[in-house]
Write a protein that holds these residues in place. Sequence first.
Motif, short mmCIF file in Angstrom:
data_model
loop_
_atom_site.label_atom_id
_atom_site.label_comp_id
_atom_site.label_asym_id
_atom_site.label_seq_id
_atom_site.Cartn_x
_atom_site.Cartn_y
_atom_site.Cartn_z
N THR A 158 37.49 -20.05 47.84
CA THR A 158 36.27 -20.62 48.41
C THR A 158 35.23 -20.87 47.32
O THR A 158 35.34 -20.35 46.21
CB THR A 158 35.69 -19.68 49.49
OG1 THR A 158 35.69 -18.35 48.98
CG2 THR A 158 36.53 -19.74 50.75
N ARG A 203 40.13 -20.91 51.49
CA ARG A 203 40.07 -21.92 52.54
C ARG A 203 41.05 -23.02 52.17
O ARG A 203 41.02 -23.51 51.06
CB ARG A 203 38.65 -22.46 52.68
CG ARG A 203 38.56 -23.61 53.68
CD ARG A 203 37.15 -24.02 54.04
NE ARG A 203 36.41 -23.00 54.75
CZ ARG A 203 36.40 -22.85 56.09
NH1 ARG A 203 37.15 -23.62 56.85
NH2 ARG A 203 35.65 -21.93 56.64
N ASP A 228 34.94 -15.15 53.39
CA ASP A 228 36.31 -15.61 53.16
C ASP A 228 36.56 -15.93 51.69
O ASP A 228 35.72 -16.55 51.04
CB ASP A 228 36.59 -16.87 54.00
CG ASP A 228 36.93 -16.53 55.44
OD1 ASP A 228 37.67 -15.55 55.65
OD2 ASP A 228 36.44 -17.24 56.35
N ASP A 284 31.62 -19.50 54.60
CA ASP A 284 32.54 -18.65 53.85
C ASP A 284 31.82 -17.57 53.03
O ASP A 284 32.46 -16.65 52.52
CB ASP A 284 33.39 -19.51 52.89
CG ASP A 284 34.42 -20.34 53.63
OD1 ASP A 284 34.77 -19.98 54.77
OD2 ASP A 284 34.88 -21.36 53.06
#
Lengths: 304, 304
Positions: free
Chosen positions: A108, A103, A100, A93
Amino acid sequence: MSDSQVMLKDYLSSAARLVESELEHSLPPEWSVPEKLREAMAYSLAAGGKRLRPVFVLASAEAARGDERDREAAVAVACAIEMVHTYSLVHDDLPAMDNDDFRRGKPTNHRVYGEAMAILAGDALLTHAFHLAASARHRGAQAETVLDIVEDLARLSGASGMVGGQAADMQGEQGITSLAELEYIHEHKTSDLIVFSVTAGARLGGVDSEALEKVAEFGRKIGLAFQIQDDILDLVGDEQKLGKKTNSDTAAGKVTYPYLVGMEESRSIMERLTNEAKQALLAANLRRPERLLELADYLMNRDR
Amino acid sequence: MSDSQVMLKDYLSSAARLVESELEHSLPPEWSVPEKLREAMAYSLAAGGKRLRPVFVLASAEAARGDERDREAAVAVACAIEMVHTYSLVHDDLPAMDNDDFRRGKPTNHRVYGEAMAILAGDALLTHAFHLAASARHRGAQAETVLDIVEDLARLSGASGMVGGQAADMQGEQGITSLAELEYIHEHKTSDLIVFSVTAGARLGGVDSEALEKVAEFGRKIGLAFQIQDDILDLVGDEQKLGKKTNSDTAAGKVTYPYLVGMEESRSIMERLTNEAKQALLAANLRRPERLLELADYLMNRDR
């Protein structure tokens, strides 16, 4: 749902709960770890998911042994593989990787603790996984078996395993053109940890090397089928059920099975793989393979 | 230089060469790893350094056993600890961590291979270290001893060891005020891997748990002394000999021993620690402790 489906669901959720309660206690003692680091490790460990890999360790050990007693060693190894899976998500991530922010609906690790701490938390989770795997010997497993498991864990999660799959995936983003390439990536990125889970369980259950080969083949094919179903669900799944946005692969320009060979062919490959996986498992002659077989079907038919 | 100093230098360079030639062959086979990933791993492994930790594994095994035969298992463990050390440098240099462009005069891993690949190469090196450590059982070491070593490696390089030290260091950059805090960071960031090296060697040499305690104390104190000497050399060392710019700690605003207690007191702490380390080692009653004792003096008196 049929009776056996209900029983499987019950099994899945009770096994996941067992692993989760064990995970909470499996980190190094509080006094020995800087507070923020421990918090960052625990944050991602608690972030949920299907706990599929640890469940496979338990189910495979039980299939090989024929009963559900003496779970101690299997639970330690189950926690180890979940830690490896979790570290891989934390590093995946990172801004330099997939970048990202969320999640499973939660921010994250690096969004909460910063990039540097997320890198260290991932490193620490990976390292601690080997401590947990090795600890199986204090929980009834034989030293030689535990060393086999430690070696498998390093091989299947390292450069020639999961990390290798991630590296190939990263480089492949410049353009995968063949099914063979995509299979390589899926096999290592996804299958290898599942191969670890089922073979580690089987090792704890005392199977011979011939049976182990078959169990590994089961894991490899189930893992591939699992990933193809993931690709399919990303296109046609229900966002509510999945708990994430669909079409994320398309948006990210990712090459998937449906993209390469179409939806219908993807489904047929997945079904073929699942059937071949079940055949391989039957050939392993485990004492009670039923639950693993049910798990294979469950994964193929899941909608999330 | 005295005769024994010449002999020690010869030993150090031949042991380092042995480890380096073994490291080249210790990565997973070429066909099994994506090319770029393997290249990135090999790049940092080959980047040199003193190879101090692996040399300590060899020297400690020989001190415990009393001869230099049967090095096979010790060499595998020596390579394992060098891989852990190397991964920690690769991750440490990342932009999100220390953001270093050069190490030992060469561009850092992420400067050559990119951030994502550097993260993965570090992950893969760490993972492979456990494979190497476990492989010692195929090289003459007993399974129980190898598992002790695997557990030590995970503990001393993980959240309660080296990674914990790095996390504390990172958080401490906001202002360390006590010697105790600084000692905590040095103990884990630097000493723990040295403790691993000397105790793993001693385990392979078959020492009992009482002696092992003493050997660990030797490692802890040598590691601290080593780090203090590093801090001192950063202030008063010869850039040519060190192969790096001095005063980098001051420039980076790092809190060091000389900064906290002054140069003279730092030197006297370092000497005291070295002497205490040597006392602890003598108390361990190893068969041939001489070389480890010489190594302790050598580290204290080094100019690079």
